[in-house]
Design an enzyme around this catalytic site. Structure first.
Site, PDB file in Angstrom:
ATOM      1  N   ASP A  63       0.784  -1.427  -0.065  1.00 12.93           N
ATOM      2  CA  ASP A  63      -0.105  -0.018   0.051  1.00 12.93           C
ATOM      3  C   ASP A  63       0.748   1.261   0.005  1.00 12.93           C
ATOM      4  O   ASP A  63       0.575   2.491  -0.571  1.00 12.93           O
ATOM      5  CB  ASP A  63      -1.022   0.049   1.330  1.00 12.93           C
ATOM      6  CG  ASP A  63      -0.286   0.333   2.496  1.00 12.93           C
ATOM      7  OD1 ASP A  63       0.661  -0.641   2.837  1.00 12.93           O
ATOM      8  OD2 ASP A  63      -0.382   1.016   3.117  1.00 12.93           O
TER       9      ASP A  63
ATOM     10  N   GLU B   9       5.878   9.827   3.020  1.00 10.60           N
ATOM     11  CA  GLU B   9       5.419   8.228   2.676  1.00 10.60           C
ATOM     12  C   GLU B   9       4.530   8.537   1.259  1.00 10.60           C
ATOM     13  O   GLU B   9       3.491   8.932   1.369  1.00 10.60           O
ATOM     14  CB  GLU B   9       4.830   7.384   3.717  1.00 10.60           C
ATOM     15  CG  GLU B   9       4.495   6.099   3.318  1.00 10.60           C
ATOM     16  CD  GLU B   9       3.924   5.450   4.623  1.00 10.60           C
ATOM     17  OE1 GLU B   9       4.232   4.035   4.315  1.00 10.60           O
ATOM     18  OE2 GLU B   9       3.431   5.864   5.520  1.00 10.60           O
TER      19      GLU B   9
ATOM     20  N   TYR C 247      -5.734   0.763   8.667  1.00  9.59           N
ATOM     21  CA  TYR C 247      -7.146   1.063   7.968  1.00  9.59           C
ATOM     22  C   TYR C 247      -8.169   0.745   8.804  1.00  9.59           C
ATOM     23  O   TYR C 247      -8.920  -0.250   8.065  1.00  9.59           O
ATOM     24  CB  TYR C 247      -6.540   0.286   6.642  1.00  9.59           C
ATOM     25  CG  TYR C 247      -5.719   0.850   6.030  1.00  9.59           C
ATOM     26  CD1 TYR C 247      -5.882   2.119   5.032  1.00  9.59           C
ATOM     27  CD2 TYR C 247      -4.330   0.335   5.693  1.00  9.59           C
ATOM     28  CE1 TYR C 247      -4.748   2.739   4.462  1.00  9.59           C
ATOM     29  CE2 TYR C 247      -3.504   0.865   5.008  1.00  9.59           C
ATOM     30  CZ  TYR C 247      -3.591   2.153   4.446  1.00  9.59           C
ATOM     31  OH  TYR C 247      -2.700   2.686   3.714  1.00  9.59           O
TER      32      TYR C 247
ATOM     33  N   ASP D 156       5.536   0.394   3.673  1.00  8.87           N
ATOM     34  CA  ASP D 156       5.983  -0.850   4.134  1.00  8.87           C
ATOM     35  C   ASP D 156       5.481  -1.962   3.266  1.00  8.87           C
ATOM     36  O   ASP D 156       5.468  -1.893   2.126  1.00  8.87           O
ATOM     37  CB  ASP D 156       4.886  -0.732   5.383  1.00  8.87           C
ATOM     38  CG  ASP D 156       3.391  -0.623   4.853  1.00  8.87           C
ATOM     39  OD1 ASP D 156       3.223  -0.876   3.800  1.00  8.87           O
ATOM     40  OD2 ASP D 156       2.660  -0.048   5.742  1.00  8.87           O
TER      41      ASP D 156
END
Length: 497
Positions: A86, A477, A237, A89
């Protein structure tokens, strides 16, 4: 570390000394730079190849990446290889991955004709997502929604090719429902079936048939997946917004893909029950309300579905909530003119909301319609200009004078929060780099050795300042769901510079 969802920002969040007229001047002033939208589009799509999990194909263009997570799903006796990581990571989170796939598909559906030579790469990016989603939904009444233990993964700084953290496969089923992630998965499969309708009819039918089954499961066994999988998916999430919007969202895409009356009737019957009018100025992996209203409004504006007029009213209200200079403004703009919502990874809101601005402006143009915001009108041209200004900000028209897309422009983020980009590649350093051995690369002040071309980072803070530093993950990120809506935006502006 995946960014969390955020809540609505009220007009009161504006700095008291920040005049709205200044925002207007910034948002609608001509760009100081002539941007190469075609180059940005190519790089935006290329980013997805850097996020691939599984066995990489022979035509893989991001050469510093290699095969990874080749045994995903084995512990559960299923094949869950493939898909996308995603963000920075090494976890495969199904909820944002499905939303990413939906938005890539929508980009191709609405803007594929202006993608030129990049259309094939965009379609391949969609298929990399749907191939995985088909694996995750292969068993009736079961959807695999995550691979990898987020806590153990986030405690390590490892290349995906090296990772030796837990690769637990998490699922929802009839006894442990997840209408949110199942609904988004159905939406992704349905939207992608449109992409492949003429390109690969057999594959398109597979996608649509699976979407029908997954939606039936999501609607029959209702609940939020984070109620059951809280320790695995939160705080990364969590479903903070409820699952109702995903059910309407999936039904809207199934109606668009299948033209079956049952889905239109479902939308009409459940509009109030599933709260279609809630939080109409939110759109992202956790909240689909604005997207539902814009998507359904296309038919209303074309004169096909007058009984869905309330969705157009909601879409109009959404537009007014983004327009500076109106009494209906519901979002904050930074001093430099960037849409800003409190929380992490702000660029996800910038690209998703801008995509809707552009899509709706096209629907309005075809219907010769404008949006009335009190005593003011928002024309299709105004909406396009507002969306363009957000894209231009990302590409370098901002107070920092830098592009927030890695590899685009003369100045861009060098130290993004991304494991694979920040650690030496397997080609450069074949030896294994363990969980904690990577920490020195995370803390290094040096630029990342592997340039993740096309990655758009979380972006600057509310004052337009940006710390180019890995530990500032909310700003540095990248995520797949930042880039996915941007594909459509850049395709349009490449053809309409």
């Amino acid at each position: 570390m995946a960014p969390k969802a955020v809540t609505v920002t009220s007009p009161a969040a504006f700095p008291a000394t920040f005049p709205v007229v200044f925002v207007l001047l910034l948002l609608f002033a001509p760009s100081a730079t002539a941007h190469d939208y075609s180059d940005a589009l190519r790089k935006c799509i290329l980013f997805f190849e850097g996020q691939r999990s599984g066995k990489l194909p022979a035509d893989q263009r991001v050469k510093w990446r290699s095969h990874s997570a080749l045994h995903d799903g084995a512990s559960a006796g299923v094949d869950l290889t493939g898909g996308y990581y995603d963000a920075g990571d090494n976890i495969k989170f199904g909820f944002p991955m499905a939303f990413t796939t939906t938005m890539l598909a929508w980009s191709v559906i609405d803007f594929g004709k202006t993608m030129g030579s990049e259309l094939g790469n965009a379609v391949r990016a969609v298929k990399w997502g749907t191939d995985y989603l088909l694996k995750a939904t292969a068993t009736d009444g079961v959807v695999y929604v995550q691979v990898g233990d987020a806590i153990s993964d986030h405690n390590c700084w490892e290349r995906p090719e090296d990772m030796d953290t837990l690769r637990t496969a998490y699922k929802i089923d009839r006894n442990h429902p997840g209408s949110d992630v199942a609904g988004e998965t159905a939406a992704a499969l349905a939207a992608a079936s449109i992409v492949f309708r003429s390109r690969d009819p057999a594959y398109s039918r597979i996608l649509l048939n699976r979407a029908v089954k997954v939606f039936r499961f999501a609607d029959t066994y209702r609940g939020a997946y984070s109620n059951y999988l809280h320790s695995a998916v939160c705080p990364f999430y969590c479903d903070n917004n409820g699952y109702q919007d995903e059910l309407l969202w999936a039904a809207a895409w199934l109606h668009k893909a299948s033209r079956r009356r049952q889905y239109r009737e479902y939308i009409i019957r459940n509009e109030v029950i599933l709260r279609a009018g809630d939080t109409i100025n939110e759109f992202g992996w956790d909240n689909k309300h604005a997207g539902i209203n814009v998507l359904i409004s296309k038919e209303v504006l074309m004169g096909k579905s007058p009984d869905l007029k309330s969705f157009q009213n909601n879409a109009d209200a959404f537009i007014c909530s983004l327009c500076p200079g109106t009494a209906h403004l519901q979002v904050q703009y930074s001093p430099g003119g960037l849409i800003f919502k409190a929380g992490g990874s702000n660029m996800q809101h910038v690209t998703s909301l801008s995509f809707l601005l552009l899509a709706y402006s096209n629907y309005l143009s075809h219907a010769n319609h404008v949006v009335t915001c009190g005593g003011k009108s928002a024309s299709p041209a105004l909406l396009k200009n507002l969306a363009r200004r957000q894209v231009n900000y990302i590409l370098g028209d901002n107070p920092m004078k830098m592009s927030y897309m890695v590899g685009y422009g003369a100045r861009y983020p060098q130290r993004i929060h991304h494991r694979g980009s920040s650690l030496p590649s397997v080609r450069a350093h074949p030896a294994h780099i363990g969980c904690k051995a990577g920490s020195r690369y995370f803390l290094s002040p040096d630029p990342n050795p592997n340039v993740l071309v096309g990655a758009v980072v979380g972006g600057p803070n509310t004052t337009d300042a940006f710390p180019d530093s890995r530990p500032f993950f909310q700003e540095s990120e990248p995520t797949t769901y930042i880039n996915a809506p941007l594909v459509g935006l850049l395709a349009f502006f490449a053809a309409h510079p």
